[in-house]
Design a protein around this motif. Structure first.
Motif, PDB file in Angstrom:
ATOM      1  N   GLN A   1      -6.620   7.484  -7.561  1.00  0.00           N
ATOM      2  CA  GLN A   1      -7.093   6.097  -7.483  1.00  0.00           C
ATOM      3  C   GLN A   1      -6.723   5.337  -8.762  1.00  0.00           C
ATOM      4  O   GLN A   1      -6.269   4.197  -8.699  1.00  0.00           O
TER       5      GLN A   1
ATOM      6  N   TYR B   1      -7.145  10.766  -0.122  1.00  0.00           N
ATOM      7  CA  TYR B   1      -6.798   9.868  -1.233  1.00  0.00           C
ATOM      8  C   TYR B   1      -8.061   9.350  -1.919  1.00  0.00           C
ATOM      9  O   TYR B   1      -8.132   9.278  -3.141  1.00  0.00           O
TER      10      TYR B   1
ATOM     11  N   THR C   1      -3.022   4.649  -8.787  1.00  0.00           N
ATOM     12  CA  THR C   1      -2.679   3.633  -7.788  1.00  0.00           C
ATOM     13  C   THR C   1      -3.044   2.244  -8.309  1.00  0.00           C
ATOM     14  O   THR C   1      -2.270   1.280  -8.150  1.00  0.00           O
TER      15      THR C   1
ATOM     16  N   SER D   1       0.848  -1.200   0.000  1.00  0.00           N
ATOM     17  CA  SER D   1       0.000   0.000   0.000  1.00  0.00           C
ATOM     18  C   SER D   1       0.880   1.246   0.000  1.00  0.00           C
ATOM     19  O   SER D   1       0.608   2.221  -0.710  1.00  0.00           O
TER      20      SER D   1
ATOM     21  N   ALA E   1       2.066   6.451  -6.897  1.00  0.00           N
ATOM     22  CA  ALA E   1       0.995   7.113  -7.645  1.00  0.00           C
ATOM     23  C   ALA E   1       0.951   8.600  -7.316  1.00  0.00           C
ATOM     24  O   ALA E   1       0.758   9.434  -8.199  1.00  0.00           O
ATOM     25  N   ARG E   2       1.137   8.932  -6.048  1.00  0.00           N
ATOM     26  CA  ARG E   2       1.105  10.349  -5.678  1.00  0.00           C
ATOM     27  C   ARG E   2       2.199  11.129  -6.397  1.00  0.00           C
ATOM     28  O   ARG E   2       2.024  12.294  -6.735  1.00  0.00           O
TER      29      ARG E   2
ATOM     30  N   TYR F   1      -0.407  -0.810  -8.621  1.00  0.00           N
ATOM     31  CA  TYR F   1      -0.680  -2.111  -7.995  1.00  0.00           C
ATOM     32  C   TYR F   1      -0.522  -3.245  -9.018  1.00  0.00           C
ATOM     33  O   TYR F   1       0.071  -4.282  -8.751  1.00  0.00           O
TER      34      TYR F   1
ATOM     35  N   ALA G   1       2.416   1.519  -3.547  1.00  0.00           N
ATOM     36  CA  ALA G   1       1.501   1.854  -4.649  1.00  0.00           C
ATOM     37  C   ALA G   1       0.960   3.281  -4.526  1.00  0.00           C
ATOM     38  O   ALA G   1       0.997   4.058  -5.487  1.00  0.00           O
ATOM     39  N   TYR G   2       0.457   3.629  -3.339  1.00  0.00           N
ATOM     40  CA  TYR G   2      -0.146   4.961  -3.189  1.00  0.00           C
ATOM     41  C   TYR G   2       0.893   6.067  -3.350  1.00  0.00           C
ATOM     42  O   TYR G   2       0.618   7.105  -3.952  1.00  0.00           O
TER      43      TYR G   2
END
Ligand code: 2DT
Length: 216
Positions: free
Chosen positions: A174, A167, A177, A101, A108-109, A181, A104-105
């Motif tokens: 999303q 988020y 992310t 997590s 992505a950010r 993932y 991935a988050y």
């Protein structure tokens, strides 16, 4: 020694339902199972701070990707003794969200992919520096985006007044992310992965067999 099995996915993917179904199937097959979830908002001060930041109550703390990642990582670091005890006493320890997590988050950010700098930084921090137990298997619950969005809307009806965090309310984040993932799963990041498209028939029976007897 038990196996550490992680369930990953976006909000609304159905991680809690899958954890409950897998627990039932693994138990029915004679396995001992326990489960836990991160962030441990009610049990760890770092997780509590991360939640406050996600709801805009910590100044601009949430704007720092690395600061948020460190808070989530410290929550897991504090859980290591309990995780080791659980692994010593159960066949399977199921974990809802884990180090992927954070990878991935935060990738992505930052607009990075699974091969970007922050994914490796998260691995070095949590696996090498903190010596976090490495997952034996990771499940990516990735239903079609419309299904996940519909579930998230339904949750708003069943849990009225539930606010969406910074988020969850960012649709572009999303989508990115979700992409990271899928790359982490495709690359077998930290462990073998199984991607579960939660829109089909109940995947729990086959997954339980795989986790108890199968390779990886
Ligand atoms: P929940 O939606 O599960 O409450 O999580 N997150 C979570 C990270 O960025 N890193 C982590 O290590 C963890 C456990 C996922 C709140 C948000 O925090 C993200 C969504």
């Amino acid at each position: 020694m038990g196996r550490l099995v992680v369930i990953e996915g976006l909000d609304g993917a159905g991680k809690r339902t899958l954890a409950a179904r897998l627990t039932a199937e693994l138990s029915a097959a004679g396995g001992t199972v326990c489960s836990t979830a991160f962030p441990r908002y009610d049990d760890d001060v770092h997780a509590e701070l991360a939640r406050d930041a996600l709801y805009g109550r910590m100044g601009d703390l949430a704007s720092s990707v690395h600061a948020m990642a460190v808070l989530f990582a410290l929550d897991r670091r504090a859980a290591i003794p309990a995780l080791r005890t659980d692994l010593a006493t159960h066949d399977v320890v199921l974990v809802d969200r884990y180090v992927a997590s954070n990878a991935a988050y935060n990738a992505a950010r930052l607009g990075q992919d699974a091969h970007g700098e922050v994914v490796e930084w998260v691995r070095a921090l949590e696996v090498e520096r903190f010596d976090l137990p490495v997952p034996d298997h990771q499940l990516l619950l990735a239903p079609p985006r419309e299904v996940a969005a519909e579930r998230a809307r339904a949750r708003e009806l069943t849990e009225p007044g539930r606010e969406r965090d910074a988020y969850e309310s960012d649709d572009a984040l999303q989508a990115r992310t979700d992409a990271v993932y899928r790359q982490l799963a495709g690359a077998g990041w930290l462990s073998p992965w199984t991607v579960v498209d939660g829109s089909g028939p109940d995947p729990a029976p086959a997954l339980a067999r795989l986790l108890l007897d199968g390779p990886g």
